[in-house]
Design a protein around this motif. Structure first.
Motif, short mmCIF file in Angstrom:
data_model
loop_
_atom_site.label_atom_id
_atom_site.label_comp_id
_atom_site.label_asym_id
_atom_site.label_seq_id
_atom_site.Cartn_x
_atom_site.Cartn_y
_atom_site.Cartn_z
N MET A 118 -17.21 -8.16 15.53
CA MET A 118 -15.89 -8.49 15.01
C MET A 118 -14.88 -7.47 15.49
O MET A 118 -15.22 -6.35 15.87
N SER A 119 -13.63 -7.88 15.51
CA SER A 119 -12.60 -6.92 15.87
C SER A 119 -12.30 -6.06 14.65
O SER A 119 -12.56 -6.48 13.51
N ALA A 120 -11.75 -4.90 14.89
CA ALA A 120 -11.38 -4.03 13.77
C ALA A 120 -10.34 -4.73 12.89
O ALA A 120 -10.31 -4.57 11.68
N GLU A 121 -9.53 -5.53 13.53
CA GLU A 121 -8.52 -6.31 12.82
C GLU A 121 -9.18 -7.25 11.82
O GLU A 121 -8.77 -7.39 10.68
N GLN A 122 -10.24 -7.86 12.28
CA GLN A 122 -10.95 -8.80 11.43
C GLN A 122 -11.69 -8.07 10.31
O GLN A 122 -11.72 -8.55 9.18
N PHE A 123 -12.25 -6.92 10.65
CA PHE A 123 -12.89 -6.10 9.63
C PHE A 123 -11.89 -5.77 8.53
O PHE A 123 -12.15 -5.94 7.35
N MET A 124 -10.73 -5.35 8.96
CA MET A 124 -9.69 -4.99 8.00
C MET A 124 -9.29 -6.19 7.16
O MET A 124 -9.17 -6.11 5.95
N TYR A 125 -9.11 -7.30 7.84
CA TYR A 125 -8.67 -8.48 7.13
C TYR A 125 -9.69 -8.90 6.07
O TYR A 125 -9.35 -9.16 4.93
N GLN A 126 -10.96 -8.93 6.47
CA GLN A 126 -12.01 -9.34 5.52
C GLN A 126 -12.10 -8.37 4.35
O GLN A 126 -12.29 -8.78 3.22
N PHE A 127 -11.93 -7.12 4.67
CA PHE A 127 -12.00 -6.11 3.62
C PHE A 127 -10.87 -6.30 2.61
O PHE A 127 -11.09 -6.38 1.41
N VAL A 128 -9.67 -6.42 3.13
CA VAL A 128 -8.51 -6.58 2.25
C VAL A 128 -8.64 -7.86 1.43
O VAL A 128 -8.35 -7.88 0.24
N SER A 129 -9.12 -8.89 2.10
CA SER A 129 -9.22 -10.15 1.38
C SER A 129 -10.33 -10.11 0.32
O SER A 129 -10.21 -10.70 -0.73
N SER A 130 -11.40 -9.33 0.59
CA SER A 130 -12.43 -9.22 -0.44
C SER A 130 -11.91 -8.41 -1.64
O SER A 130 -12.31 -8.66 -2.77
N LEU A 131 -11.02 -7.48 -1.36
CA LEU A 131 -10.42 -6.74 -2.47
C LEU A 131 -9.60 -7.69 -3.34
O LEU A 131 -9.64 -7.65 -4.56
N ARG A 132 -8.87 -8.56 -2.64
CA ARG A 132 -8.02 -9.49 -3.37
C ARG A 132 -8.85 -10.46 -4.22
O ARG A 132 -8.49 -10.78 -5.33
N HIS A 133 -9.97 -10.88 -3.63
CA HIS A 133 -10.82 -11.80 -4.39
C HIS A 133 -11.78 -11.06 -5.30
O HIS A 133 -12.70 -11.65 -5.85
N LYS A 134 -11.59 -9.77 -5.40
CA LYS A 134 -12.46 -8.92 -6.22
C LYS A 134 -13.93 -9.17 -5.88
O LYS A 134 -14.76 -9.38 -6.75
N ASP A 135 -14.24 -9.20 -4.61
CA ASP A 135 -15.61 -9.47 -4.22
C ASP A 135 -16.05 -8.56 -3.09
O ASP A 135 -16.58 -8.99 -2.08
N ILE A 136 -15.86 -7.29 -3.31
CA ILE A 136 -16.19 -6.31 -2.30
C ILE A 136 -17.71 -6.30 -2.05
O ILE A 136 -18.18 -5.98 -0.97
N ILE A 137 -18.46 -6.69 -3.09
CA ILE A 137 -19.92 -6.68 -2.96
C ILE A 137 -20.38 -7.60 -1.82
O ILE A 137 -21.18 -7.21 -0.99
N SER A 138 -19.83 -8.80 -1.80
CA SER A 138 -20.23 -9.73 -0.74
C SER A 138 -19.80 -9.22 0.62
O SER A 138 -20.49 -9.42 1.62
#
Ligand code: ADP
Ligand code: MG
Length: 467
Positions: free
Chosen positions: A200-220
Motif C-alpha cells: 500500500m502507499s503511505a497515503e493509503q496507510f494514513m487514510y485507513q488509519f485515520v478512517s479506523s480512528l473515525r470508526h473507532k475500530d483501530i483494532i481491525s
C-alpha cells in the motif's frame, strides 16, 4: 446571486453547485480534480445545507477531510444562504456490485479500503488486484542506475526468510520505485503464494488509519498487519509531518520487525534526508539495506525504449528511439509518455513513424527540454568558437569578423530555442526582427554553398543541443 440564469434551475442551490462544478478544474489542481472532485454530484439541499453525493465511502471521506472547507466557501461566495456542506455515498448506476470504482482507472494506491469489519483474506486479494500487471521483474530493464535496487528487490523476492530489514528503495520521481515494488509483490504472489503480502502507499496507510480512528475500530486496522509476511509501503515521504500516523506506522513497523517479517519501503529521499519524519523513525528506516535508484543514463533510456518498442504493434525506427533517449532525460515515465504519443499518433493517422513525424508530435515536450539552451549560452559558445568577445554579439560593429559570428548566433537561437525573432533581436543589442530574419537566411544560404561553414555550424549545434 449575481447570475440571473441561476434562478431558472428548480433548486437554486443545485444551480450554484452546477456553476461551481464547471469551474472546479480551475480552482483545484488537475490531480485533485480528476481523482476526487470530478465524481461529485448534487444530491439535494434543505435549508442552508447542501448535500452532494460521491460514488464511494473512500472518496467521500477523502473529500470531507481535505477539500470540504474550500468547497463550502466557494459555494458561499455564490450564495450566502448556504451554511453547510455534506456528502453522502451513492453508488453510480453503472457500478452494480463491489467497490464503486472504475478499476481501470485506479492505481494501487487508491484501492478502496475495506470497511474495518471485512475479513483479512479479502483485504489481501484487494491488494493484489491493485498491483499493476505490467510492473514485473521481466519488464524491468536493468542498467547501472538501478542495478543495486533491482538486485536487492530480487533477493528479497526470492528469499524464504528475512534478509535486510527494511529494504529501503529511494530515488526521484518516475525512476521505477513502484515498478520494483509491484514486481516484488507479484513474484512472491506467484512463487510463494502462502506468504501474505500487503502493498500500500503511505497515503493509503494514513487514510485507513485515520478512517479506523473515525470508526473507532483501530483494532481491525492493526489486525490486518498481524499475519502479514511482507509489508510494502510506497512513497513513505507522504507521512512526513503527520505525527499520529507516524506513531502508528512506527508501532506497526516495530511489531513486524520483532516478528521477523520483511518490510519494504520506498521514498523519494534517503532515510537521513527525509524531512518531517521523527528522528527515531528515520534512523530505524536506515537499519536494513538502503538502495538508491540514480537518474537514468542514455544507455538505460535507450534500453527501456527498445524493450517497450518491441511490444508495440507498430515499427518505430531506431533513430527515433535514439532521439527520445537523447532528448527526454528527466525520467522514465515521461519517456514512456513520449513513446505512447508517437504510437497513438501513428495508429490514428496510419503513417509510418520517422524522425520528422516524431519531432512534430512531440514538439511541446521537446521544447520543454530545449529551454535549457539559453540565448546567453549560445552567444557565449559562438563567441568562444570564433574568438570574438561576447559583448560583440550586442555591439554595433559591422566588420565581417564580428558580424558573421553574430549572425551564426542569431541563427542558432532561432533554431535551438523557442524564442521569437523580436525577442532574439532584443538580446543582440536591441536589433530589429528583420535583422534576425536576414541572419537566419544568410546562414542557411552559406550552409548550402560552403561545406566547411556547414560542418562548423553543425558542430556548434551538436555541442549546444546536448547542453
Ligand atoms: P516511481 O514510483 O519511482 O515514481 P514508477 O515505478 O511508477 O516510478 O515508474 C514510472 C514508469 O516507468 C512506469 O511505467 C514503469 O513501468 C517505468 N519504468 C521505470 N523503471 C523502469 C525500468 N527499469 N524498466 C522498464 N520500465 C521502467
Ligand atoms: Mg511511485
Amino acid at each position: 446571486m449575481s447570475d440571473p440564469s441561476l434562478n431558472q434551475h428548480p433548486n437554486p442551490h443545485a444551480a450554484v453547485w452546477e456553476q461551481l462544478y464547471g469551474s472546479l478544474a480551475q480552482n483545484f489542481s488537475d490531480n485533485v480534480y480528476e481523482k476526487w472532485l470530478k465524481s461529485l454530484t448534487f444530491y439535494e439541499s434543505t435549508g442552508g445545507r447542501v448535500l452532494l453525493s460521491a460514488p464511494s465511502h473512500f472518496i467521500r471521506d477523502w473529500i470531507l477531510a481535505r477539500y470540504a472547507d474550500q468547497l463550502l466557501s466557494l459555494l458561499q461566495k455564490s450564495d450566502s444562504t448556504i451554511k453547510s456542506l455534506d456528502i453522502i455515498v451513492r453508488k453510480t448506476a453503472t457500478s452494480k456490485e463491489g467497490p464503486a470504482f472504475d478499476t481501470q482507472k485506479i492505481t494501487s494506491s487508491e484501492v478502496e479500503p475495506t470497511s474495518p469489519s471485512v475479513p483479512i483474506l479479502q483485504m489481501s486479494q484487494l491488494h493484489i488486484k491493485g498491483l499493476d500487471p505490467r510492473f514485473t521483474f521481466d519488464n524491468f530493464v536493468v542498467g547501472k542506475p538501478n542495478e543495486l535496487a533491482y538486485a536487492a528487490a530480487r533477493r528479497v523476492a526470492d528469499a524464504e526468510s528475512v534478509y535486510f530489514n527494511p529494504l529501503f528503495l529511494y530515488g526521484g520521481v518516475g525512476l521505477g520505485k513502484t515498478h520494483l515494488m509491484h514486481a516484488l509483490a507479484w513474484h512472491i504472489h506467484h512463487h510463494q503464494p502462502n506468504r501474505k503480502v500487503i502493498y500500500m502507499s503511505a497515503e493509503q496507510f494514513m487514510y485507513q488509519f485515520v478512517s479506523s480512528l473515525r470508526h473507532k475500530d483501530i483494532i481491525s486496522f492493526r489486525e490486518q498487519f498481524r499475519s502479514v509476511d511482507v509489508l510494502m509501503i510506497d512513497d513513505v515521504q507522504f507521512i512526513s509531518g503527520k505525527d499520529s500516523t507516524q506513531e502508528e506506522f512506527f508501532h506497526t513497523f516495530n511489531a513486524l520487525v520483532d516478528q521477523k517479517r520483511q518490510i519494504v519501503i520506498s521514498a523519494d529521499k534517503s532515510p537521513s534526508d527525509l524531512e518531517g519524519i521523527q528522528e527515531r523513525m528515520r534512523s530505524r528506516l536506515g537499519w536494513g539495506l538502503v538502495a538508491d535508484i540514480h537518474p537514468t543514463t542514455y544507455e538505460l533510456r535507450l534500453g527501456i525504449l527498445e524493450s517497450k518498442a518491441e511490444n508495440l504493434p507498430i515499427q518505430i525506427p531506431r533513430e527515433v528511439l535514439e532521439l527520445l533517449a537523447h532528448k527526454i532525460t528527466s525520467n522514465i515515465r515521461e519517456l514512456e509518455g513520449a513513446l505512447n504519443r508517437i504510437m497513438a499518433h501513428a495508429t490514428l493517422v496510419g503513417r509510418t513513424v520517422t524522425i520528422l513525424s516524431a519531432q512534430e508530435v512531440l514538439v511541446d515536450l521537446l521544447r520543454a527540454y530545449e529551454k535549457y539552451v539559453t540565448i546567453a549560452d549560445i552567444q557565449k559558445h559562438v563567441a568562444e568558437h570564433y574568438n570574438v568577445r561576447v559583448s560583440d554579439m550586442s555591439s554595433t560593429k559591422r566588420l565581417r569578423v564580428v558580424a558573421r559570428p553574430r549572425q551564426v548566433a542569431m541563427y542558432l537561437c532561432k533554431k535551438l530555442t523557442s524564442k521569437s525573432l523580436p525577442e532574439i533581436g532584443r538580446n543582440f543589442g536591441g536589433r530589429d526582427h528583420t535583422t534576425v530574419m536576414h541572419a537566419v537566411k544568410k546562414v542557411e544560404e552559406l550552409k548550402g554553398t560552403d561545406p566547411v561553414f556547414r560542418d562548423d555550424i553543425e558542430m556548434l549545434e551538436r555541442i549546444l543541443g546536448n547542453g
